[in-house]
Write a protein that holds these residues in place. Structure first.
Motif, PDB file in Angstrom:
ATOM      1  N   ILE A 144       0.803  -1.212   0.000  1.00  0.00           N
ATOM      2  CA  ILE A 144       0.000   0.000   0.000  1.00  0.00           C
ATOM      3  C   ILE A 144       0.839   1.267   0.000  1.00  0.00           C
ATOM      4  CG2 ILE A 144      -1.969  -1.107   1.089  1.00  0.00           C
ATOM      5  CD1 ILE A 144      -1.066   0.208   3.739  1.00  0.00           C
ATOM      6  N   GLU A 145       0.233   2.343  -0.487  1.00  0.00           N
ATOM      7  CA  GLU A 145       0.873   3.654  -0.508  1.00  0.00           C
ATOM      8  C   GLU A 145       0.416   4.532   0.654  1.00  0.00           C
ATOM      9  OE1 GLU A 145      -0.292   4.839  -4.448  1.00  0.00           O
ATOM     10  OE2 GLU A 145       1.625   4.142  -5.303  1.00  0.00           O
ATOM     11  N   GLU A 150      -7.498   1.483  -0.094  1.00  0.00           N
ATOM     12  CA  GLU A 150      -6.708   0.534  -0.880  1.00  0.00           C
ATOM     13  C   GLU A 150      -7.152  -0.886  -0.540  1.00  0.00           C
ATOM     14  OE1 GLU A 150      -2.366   1.890  -1.448  1.00  0.00           O
ATOM     15  OE2 GLU A 150      -2.959   2.785   0.468  1.00  0.00           O
ATOM     16  N   ARG A 165      -7.412   1.891   4.940  1.00  0.00           N
ATOM     17  CA  ARG A 165      -7.863   3.269   4.755  1.00  0.00           C
ATOM     18  C   ARG A 165      -6.782   4.202   5.262  1.00  0.00           C
ATOM     19  NH1 ARG A 165     -13.054   4.775   7.962  1.00  0.00           N
ATOM     20  NH2 ARG A 165     -11.520   4.775   9.658  1.00  0.00           N
ATOM     21  N   TYR A 220     -12.837   1.029  -4.284  1.00  0.00           N
ATOM     22  CA  TYR A 220     -11.480   1.328  -3.831  1.00  0.00           C
ATOM     23  C   TYR A 220     -10.845   2.402  -4.719  1.00  0.00           C
ATOM     24  CZ  TYR A 220     -10.955  -2.203  -7.508  1.00  0.00           C
ATOM     25  OH  TYR A 220     -11.065  -2.911  -8.670  1.00  0.00           O
ATOM     26  N   ASP A 221      -9.853   3.081  -4.146  1.00  0.00           N
ATOM     27  CA  ASP A 221      -9.025   3.991  -4.935  1.00  0.00           C
ATOM     28  C   ASP A 221      -7.950   3.213  -5.687  1.00  0.00           C
ATOM     29  OD1 ASP A 221     -10.184   6.570  -4.104  1.00  0.00           O
ATOM     30  OD2 ASP A 221      -9.443   5.989  -2.125  1.00  0.00           O
ATOM     31  N   LYS A 222      -7.468   2.118  -5.055  1.00  0.00           N
ATOM     32  CA  LYS A 222      -6.422   1.313  -5.672  1.00  0.00           C
ATOM     33  C   LYS A 222      -6.612  -0.142  -5.281  1.00  0.00           C
ATOM     34  CE  LYS A 222      -2.434   1.241  -8.023  1.00  0.00           C
ATOM     35  NZ  LYS A 222      -2.114   1.987  -9.254  1.00  0.00           N
ATOM     36  N   TRP A 224      -4.506  -3.701  -5.284  1.00  0.00           N
ATOM     37  CA  TRP A 224      -3.211  -4.364  -5.449  1.00  0.00           C
ATOM     38  C   TRP A 224      -3.451  -5.867  -5.528  1.00  0.00           C
ATOM     39  CZ3 TRP A 224       0.182  -0.730  -6.383  1.00  0.00           C
ATOM     40  CH2 TRP A 224       0.056   0.518  -5.758  1.00  0.00           C
ATOM     41  N   ASN A 240      -6.433   1.748 -12.146  1.00  0.00           N
ATOM     42  CA  ASN A 240      -6.240   1.793 -10.691  1.00  0.00           C
ATOM     43  C   ASN A 240      -5.993   0.414 -10.090  1.00  0.00           C
ATOM     44  OD1 ASN A 240      -8.844   0.852 -11.122  1.00  0.00           O
ATOM     45  ND2 ASN A 240      -9.701   1.913  -9.337  1.00  0.00           N
TER      46      ASN A 240
END
Length: 266
Positions: A144-145, A150, A165, A220-222, A224, A240
């Motif tokens: 995660i960033e 995410e 979050r 979600y925003d992203k 993975w 994304n």
């Protein structure tokens, strides 16, 4: 007939330096990634940098708790002999709460109900501080960033999920056992056994369908995508969505000791 491979899914690399620093005084962390097919371990520093090569052995089957502890002790003993670790991070393929295993669907055998695995391993290793979370969550910590919502999907023996979050781990949802079709849950739909039975082409279509479901469900925003089978994806991923290295299941063990990554209930 040979399968045609489309554009390779995007893979992104991350380091744990993007989030808050780990607690002061932590130097060597023993990170353990428990999988349905393999047990992996390495010594990492407080920022997730590998201090040793990753050690691996096959997961015994069936694998009751006592056998798992014995096997892990044998695996990590050479690592901690040279790099004594005061902290241990464990990613486990099942439902984990308060350092206890509630379910272990991919390990088989008897006795996997409310098992204090973290405590058992701590006692076997001589008393280090041990934290344990779901394996998809630990891989997520390495990916995660730390911005926005995410979501993590791992593709391996089964299908794992995790949600964060603003860099903080949210309560675990065991979507692997949620129905995705009339006859199948996520595990049975896109797990390794399903891939082998359906073939890569059909399996890829299933994963693409799951991505659409998760986007509608989570917004979600992203997203993975990790796990050993992430490299088998052949379709173009949405902007994304990105795949990440399976090694993050080890490196994410550093973030498990960062103040904002987990809730007090851990």
């Amino acid at each position: 007939m040979a399968e045609t491979k489309s554009a390779k899914p995007r893979t992104q690399k991350h380091t744990t330096s993007k989030t808050t620093p780990a607690r002061a005084g932590i130097e060597n962390i023993l990170a353990i990634d428990i999988g349905g097919t393999g047990l992996k371990a390495a010594i990492i520093d407080a920022n997730g940098k590998m201090r040793t090569a990753r050690a691996r052995v096959a997961t015994p089957h069936p694998c009751p708790p006592a056998l798992l502890v014995d096997t892990l002790h044998t695996l990590v003993e050479p690592l901690i002999e040279h790099y004594p670790a005061t902290h241990v991070s464990i990613g486990f393929p099942g439902f984990v709460r308060n350092n206890r295993v509630l379910t272990a669907p991919h390990l088989g055998g008897e006795g996997w109900t409310d098992v204090p695995l973290a405590q058992m391993l701590a006692e076997r290793l001589g008393g280090p501080s041990v934290r344990m979370i779901n394996d998809a969550e630990m891989q997520g910590l390495g990916a995660i960033e730390g911005k926005g919502l995410e979501f993590v999907l791992t593709l391996g023996t089964g299908a794992g999920t995790a949600m964060f979050r603003d860099g903080e781990l949210m309560p675990h949802l065991e979507l692997a056992h949620h129905p995705v079709s009339r006859k199948h849950a996520y595990d049975e739909y896109i797990g390794e056994a399903a891939r082998r039975k359906a073939g890569n082409k059909r399996w890829n279509r299933r994963v693409e369908k799951i991505i659409g479901i998760l986007e509608s469900l989570v917004h979600y925003d992203k997203l993975w995508i990790g796990g050993g089978n992430a490299s088998r994806l052949t379709f173009d991923l949405p902007a994304n969505v990105a795949t990440v290295s399976n090694e993050l299941g080890i490196e994410g063990g550093a973030r498990l000791w960062h103040p904002r990554s987990i809730r007090d209930s851990m």
